[in-house]
Write a protein that holds these residues in place. Structure first.
Motif, PDB file in Angstrom:
ATOM      1  N   PHE A  16       3.548  12.548  10.141  1.00  0.00           N
ATOM      2  CA  PHE A  16       4.476  12.940   9.074  1.00  0.00           C
ATOM      3  C   PHE A  16       4.026  12.439   7.695  1.00  0.00           C
ATOM      4  O   PHE A  16       3.190  11.531   7.604  1.00  0.00           O
ATOM      5  CB  PHE A  16       5.899  12.435   9.370  1.00  0.00           C
ATOM      6  N   CYS A  17       4.611  13.048   6.654  1.00  0.00           N
ATOM      7  CA  CYS A  17       4.396  12.634   5.263  1.00  0.00           C
ATOM      8  C   CYS A  17       5.723  12.234   4.649  1.00  0.00           C
ATOM      9  O   CYS A  17       6.752  12.811   4.973  1.00  0.00           O
ATOM     10  CB  CYS A  17       3.910  13.798   4.402  1.00  0.00           C
ATOM     11  N   VAL A  18       5.671  11.295   3.753  1.00  0.00           N
ATOM     12  CA  VAL A  18       6.824  10.938   2.938  1.00  0.00           C
ATOM     13  C   VAL A  18       6.475  11.257   1.478  1.00  0.00           C
ATOM     14  O   VAL A  18       5.438  10.806   0.975  1.00  0.00           O
ATOM     15  CB  VAL A  18       7.180   9.448   3.100  1.00  0.00           C
ATOM     16  N   ILE A  19       7.304  12.075   0.843  1.00  0.00           N
ATOM     17  CA  ILE A  19       7.041  12.520  -0.531  1.00  0.00           C
ATOM     18  C   ILE A  19       8.317  12.355  -1.359  1.00  0.00           C
ATOM     19  O   ILE A  19       9.391  12.756  -0.923  1.00  0.00           O
ATOM     20  CB  ILE A  19       6.605  14.003  -0.558  1.00  0.00           C
ATOM     21  N   PRO A  55       0.813  -1.230   0.000  1.00  0.00           N
ATOM     22  CA  PRO A  55       0.000   0.000   0.000  1.00  0.00           C
ATOM     23  C   PRO A  55       0.841   1.274   0.000  1.00  0.00           C
ATOM     24  O   PRO A  55       0.384   2.318  -0.447  1.00  0.00           O
ATOM     25  CB  PRO A  55      -0.828  -0.106   1.293  1.00  0.00           C
ATOM     26  N   LEU A  56       2.083   1.216   0.500  1.00  0.00           N
ATOM     27  CA  LEU A  56       2.916   2.423   0.607  1.00  0.00           C
ATOM     28  C   LEU A  56       3.892   2.557  -0.567  1.00  0.00           C
ATOM     29  O   LEU A  56       4.993   3.060  -0.416  1.00  0.00           O
ATOM     30  CB  LEU A  56       3.681   2.429   1.934  1.00  0.00           C
ATOM     31  N   GLY A  57       3.466   2.115  -1.738  1.00  0.00           N
ATOM     32  CA  GLY A  57       4.322   2.179  -2.917  1.00  0.00           C
ATOM     33  C   GLY A  57       4.534   3.592  -3.438  1.00  0.00           C
ATOM     34  O   GLY A  57       5.390   3.827  -4.279  1.00  0.00           O
ATOM     35  N   HIS A  58       3.733   4.529  -2.972  1.00  0.00           N
ATOM     36  CA  HIS A  58       3.902   5.931  -3.366  1.00  0.00           C
ATOM     37  C   HIS A  58       3.697   6.817  -2.129  1.00  0.00           C
ATOM     38  O   HIS A  58       3.499   6.307  -1.029  1.00  0.00           O
ATOM     39  CB  HIS A  58       2.928   6.260  -4.502  1.00  0.00           C
ATOM     40  N   ASP A  59       3.768   8.130  -2.325  1.00  0.00           N
ATOM     41  CA  ASP A  59       3.717   9.102  -1.215  1.00  0.00           C
ATOM     42  C   ASP A  59       2.628   8.773  -0.183  1.00  0.00           C
ATOM     43  O   ASP A  59       1.495   8.459  -0.544  1.00  0.00           O
ATOM     44  CB  ASP A  59       3.454  10.504  -1.774  1.00  0.00           C
ATOM     45  N   PHE A  60       2.983   8.896   1.076  1.00  0.00           N
ATOM     46  CA  PHE A  60       2.024   8.543   2.126  1.00  0.00           C
ATOM     47  C   PHE A  60       2.177   9.433   3.360  1.00  0.00           C
ATOM     48  O   PHE A  60       3.204  10.084   3.545  1.00  0.00           O
ATOM     49  CB  PHE A  60       2.168   7.064   2.517  1.00  0.00           C
ATOM     50  N   CYS A  61       1.118   9.427   4.181  1.00  0.00           N
ATOM     51  CA  CYS A  61       1.108  10.118   5.475  1.00  0.00           C
ATOM     52  C   CYS A  61       0.890   9.114   6.582  1.00  0.00           C
ATOM     53  O   CYS A  61       0.178   8.128   6.395  1.00  0.00           O
ATOM     54  CB  CYS A  61      -0.073  11.076   5.576  1.00  0.00           C
ATOM     55  N   ALA A 112      -6.234  13.864   2.686  1.00  0.00           N
ATOM     56  CA  ALA A 112      -7.207  13.438   1.672  1.00  0.00           C
ATOM     57  C   ALA A 112      -7.118  14.326   0.441  1.00  0.00           C
ATOM     58  O   ALA A 112      -7.115  13.845  -0.696  1.00  0.00           O
ATOM     59  CB  ALA A 112      -8.619  13.470   2.255  1.00  0.00           C
ATOM     60  N   GLU A 113      -7.005  15.645   0.635  1.00  0.00           N
ATOM     61  CA  GLU A 113      -6.922  16.569  -0.502  1.00  0.00           C
ATOM     62  C   GLU A 113      -5.646  16.350  -1.309  1.00  0.00           C
ATOM     63  O   GLU A 113      -5.631  16.547  -2.518  1.00  0.00           O
ATOM     64  CB  GLU A 113      -7.001  18.017  -0.019  1.00  0.00           C
ATOM     65  N   GLY A 114      -4.566  15.944  -0.635  1.00  0.00           N
ATOM     66  CA  GLY A 114      -3.301  15.675  -1.325  1.00  0.00           C
ATOM     67  C   GLY A 114      -3.261  14.303  -1.965  1.00  0.00           C
ATOM     68  O   GLY A 114      -2.257  13.927  -2.569  1.00  0.00           O
ATOM     69  N   ASP A 115      -4.341  13.520  -1.816  1.00  0.00           N
ATOM     70  CA  ASP A 115      -4.423  12.167  -2.379  1.00  0.00           C
ATOM     71  C   ASP A 115      -3.254  11.284  -1.937  1.00  0.00           C
ATOM     72  O   ASP A 115      -2.725  10.485  -2.712  1.00  0.00           O
ATOM     73  CB  ASP A 115      -4.508  12.225  -3.908  1.00  0.00           C
ATOM     74  N   PHE A 116      -2.828  11.459  -0.699  1.00  0.00           N
ATOM     75  CA  PHE A 116      -1.824  10.576  -0.106  1.00  0.00           C
ATOM     76  C   PHE A 116      -2.453   9.224   0.242  1.00  0.00           C
ATOM     77  O   PHE A 116      -3.649   9.143   0.534  1.00  0.00           O
ATOM     78  CB  PHE A 116      -1.317  11.165   1.217  1.00  0.00           C
ATOM     79  N   VAL A 117      -1.646   8.166   0.253  1.00  0.00           N
ATOM     80  CA  VAL A 117      -2.020   6.979   1.011  1.00  0.00           C
ATOM     81  C   VAL A 117      -1.907   7.372   2.482  1.00  0.00           C
ATOM     82  O   VAL A 117      -0.994   8.119   2.866  1.00  0.00           O
ATOM     83  CB  VAL A 117      -1.069   5.800   0.719  1.00  0.00           C
ATOM     84  N   ILE A 118      -2.832   6.929   3.309  1.00  0.00           N
ATOM     85  CA  ILE A 118      -2.840   7.333   4.723  1.00  0.00           C
ATOM     86  C   ILE A 118      -2.729   6.099   5.601  1.00  0.00           C
ATOM     87  O   ILE A 118      -3.456   5.125   5.406  1.00  0.00           O
ATOM     88  CB  ILE A 118      -4.142   8.094   5.065  1.00  0.00           C
ATOM     89  N   CYS A 119      -1.811   6.135   6.539  1.00  0.00           N
ATOM     90  CA  CYS A 119      -1.680   5.062   7.517  1.00  0.00           C
ATOM     91  C   CYS A 119      -2.072   5.632   8.882  1.00  0.00           C
ATOM     92  O   CYS A 119      -1.490   6.621   9.331  1.00  0.00           O
ATOM     93  CB  CYS A 119      -0.247   4.543   7.527  1.00  0.00           C
ATOM     94  N   LEU A 120      -3.050   5.004   9.529  1.00  0.00           N
ATOM     95  CA  LEU A 120      -3.557   5.489  10.819  1.00  0.00           C
ATOM     96  C   LEU A 120      -3.023   4.642  11.966  1.00  0.00           C
ATOM     97  O   LEU A 120      -3.180   3.412  11.971  1.00  0.00           O
ATOM     98  CB  LEU A 120      -5.086   5.434  10.853  1.00  0.00           C
ATOM     99  N   TYR A 121      -2.404   5.305  12.945  1.00  0.00           N
ATOM    100  CA  TYR A 121      -1.999   4.659  14.191  1.00  0.00           C
ATOM    101  C   TYR A 121      -3.061   4.985  15.249  1.00  0.00           C
ATOM    102  O   TYR A 121      -3.749   5.991  15.152  1.00  0.00           O
ATOM    103  CB  TYR A 121      -0.648   5.202  14.668  1.00  0.00           C
ATOM    104  N   ASN A 122      -3.146   4.148  16.262  1.00  0.00           N
ATOM    105  CA  ASN A 122      -4.082   4.372  17.369  1.00  0.00           C
ATOM    106  C   ASN A 122      -5.491   4.698  16.869  1.00  0.00           C
ATOM    107  O   ASN A 122      -6.057   5.730  17.223  1.00  0.00           O
ATOM    108  CB  ASN A 122      -3.590   5.528  18.260  1.00  0.00           C
ATOM    109  N   PRO A 123      -6.071   3.830  16.033  1.00  0.00           N
ATOM    110  CA  PRO A 123      -7.341   4.183  15.406  1.00  0.00           C
ATOM    111  C   PRO A 123      -8.513   4.236  16.387  1.00  0.00           C
ATOM    112  O   PRO A 123      -9.548   4.802  16.061  1.00  0.00           O
ATOM    113  CB  PRO A 123      -7.552   3.062  14.385  1.00  0.00           C
ATOM    114  N   THR A 124      -8.333   3.673  17.565  1.00  0.00           N
ATOM    115  CA  THR A 124      -9.441   3.669  18.516  1.00  0.00           C
ATOM    116  C   THR A 124      -8.908   3.443  19.921  1.00  0.00           C
ATOM    117  O   THR A 124      -7.734   3.149  20.129  1.00  0.00           O
ATOM    118  CB  THR A 124     -10.462   2.565  18.155  1.00  0.00           C
ATOM    119  N   SER A 125      -9.758   3.644  20.894  1.00  0.00           N
ATOM    120  CA  SER A 125      -9.455   3.281  22.273  1.00  0.00           C
ATOM    121  C   SER A 125     -10.789   3.205  23.005  1.00  0.00           C
ATOM    122  O   SER A 125     -11.839   3.489  22.427  1.00  0.00           O
ATOM    123  CB  SER A 125      -8.545   4.313  22.929  1.00  0.00           C
TER     124      SER A 125
END
Lengths: 244, 244
Positions: free
Chosen positions: B130-133, A125-131, A153-166
């Motif tokens: 952070f972002c990676v670009i 999933p992180l083959g291109h720019d990501f946050c 979302a506006e930058g069309d980054f792949v997004i990885c979420l840490y701590n998605p819930t508690s």
């Protein structure tokens, strides 16, 4: 001079440990950190002295590590994943100037953070720019998190979420998806991985619309694709470019 | 059934290799990849057969790996850093469905990407979101890169830049800084690391205004702080939260 090693041990288990991290644990006189991570490190070095503290006592732990090193002993501050990504390297380096440089040296030892280990499980999933964004609002105002989600979302980054819930934040992933859905298609390819590299590991690919309805726990890392992310052969793949 | 391991070996040298990556290289009958990375892997396993190809022959390399595995041999596709972050996992998984699943299995083995190894050298710049670009426009239109830089700056992310320059793109870092300076202070704490974990490693902390004037090469990873990033004791540190 003694050392504090801030050591990222990867997602769990000795398989993800780098040679550098292993050497740092070896050189330490005492292993220090959150109970669960110290126990993982201790599996490799069962005879090491340990100093384990519960969650949320991070500053106390850092101070203890620096004080112990200034008394002439090497300390390994054990972190899950990487040492720096939401890890102990920051608070330790913030406190370090209180201790004389001639007595204590800090060495940050990187590790495989959940964004990388989780991505490998799902495909690429992180083959291109990501946050990378943490949904925990313990130390960050929700407005800052919301702003970042909007920009990601506006930058069309792949997004990885840490701590998605508690326990206190049961609806944060849903709120997050609602924010992302303002700019992203409900068909966006998403995935999650739970207990990466540990017993009971599970993962799933799903759409952003489905993710909105999903129940995940705090041991889960969530991936939200960019507009180019696809499902290929049951894996989540973000192409490296726009040529295909 | 044979395997293609896509292996992230970290920034270079055996120190950054995970145990999992080492095992994958060991199990492979042949090491395949860009010449420089194959040579690094071969230092560990000097007797392994290798198949090295020059830069930009990625698809050819992936096809060769899958074909070789379908003929009954295990292949390790060697990547610098992580297997997935701008790595070979994406193109390999895109091609994999052309080969029968019963014959070839793909396993992605994560590694320490330059964002993490570089961050560790500088201190703890990635302590918060952070972002990676990548600044390479070989496969990505410059407009997409510019949009992402703008969004990353507006979201006050820490930004890690890969491929900050090349022979054909000598002014890209300057153009990037100009875009970021629309939303970020010229005093923003920045840093770069060159040849991470290899001979001739160098690094520097500087302001965003200074970074605009800096000459870096293609072996450099660049870090641009968020509004909370500080210089503490000569290191680049992004606090984990907003409490301090």
């Amino acid at each position: 001079m003694s050392k504090v090693f801030v050591v990222g041990i990867g997602p769990g288990g000795p398989d993800f440990l780098t040679a550098q991290a292993r050497t740092a644990l070896e050189r330490a006189d005492v292993l220090c950190g959150y109970t669960v991570y110290v126990e993982l490190a201790q599996e490799l070095f069962p005879d090491k002295e340990t100093y384990a503290t519960p969650m949320r006592r991070e500053l106390e732990r850092c101070r203890w590590a620096l004080e112990t090193a200034s008394q002439g002993r090497n300390v390994a501050l054990v972190c899950s994943g990487d040492a720096g990504v939401y890890g102990m390297a920051s608070p330790l380096l913030e406190l370090a100037p209180e201790f004389p440089e001639v007595e204590v040296e800090v060495e940050v030892v990187p590790g495989v953070t959940a964004a990388l280990s989780g991505a490998a499980r799902l495909g690429a999933p992180l083959g291109h720019d990501f946050c990378v964004i943490s949904l925990s609002d313990l130390l960050t105002p929700w407005e800052v998190i919301e702003k970042r989600l909007t920009c990601a979302a506006e930058g069309d980054f792949v997004i990885c979420l840490y701590n998605p819930t508690s326990k206190k934040r049961v609806d944060y992933l849903r709120r997050t998806c609602d924010i992302l859905l303002r700019a992203k298609s409900p068909e966006t390819v998403c995935g999650w991985v739970r207990n990466i590299g540990r017993e009971g590991e599970r993962s799933r690919l799903l759409t952003l619309a489905q993710l909105r309805e999903e129940q995940v726990d705090m041991f889960t890392t969530v991936f939200i694709g960019s507009s180019t992310t696809q499902t290929i052969g049951g894996r989540m793949v973000t192409p490296r470019g726009y040529e295909t």
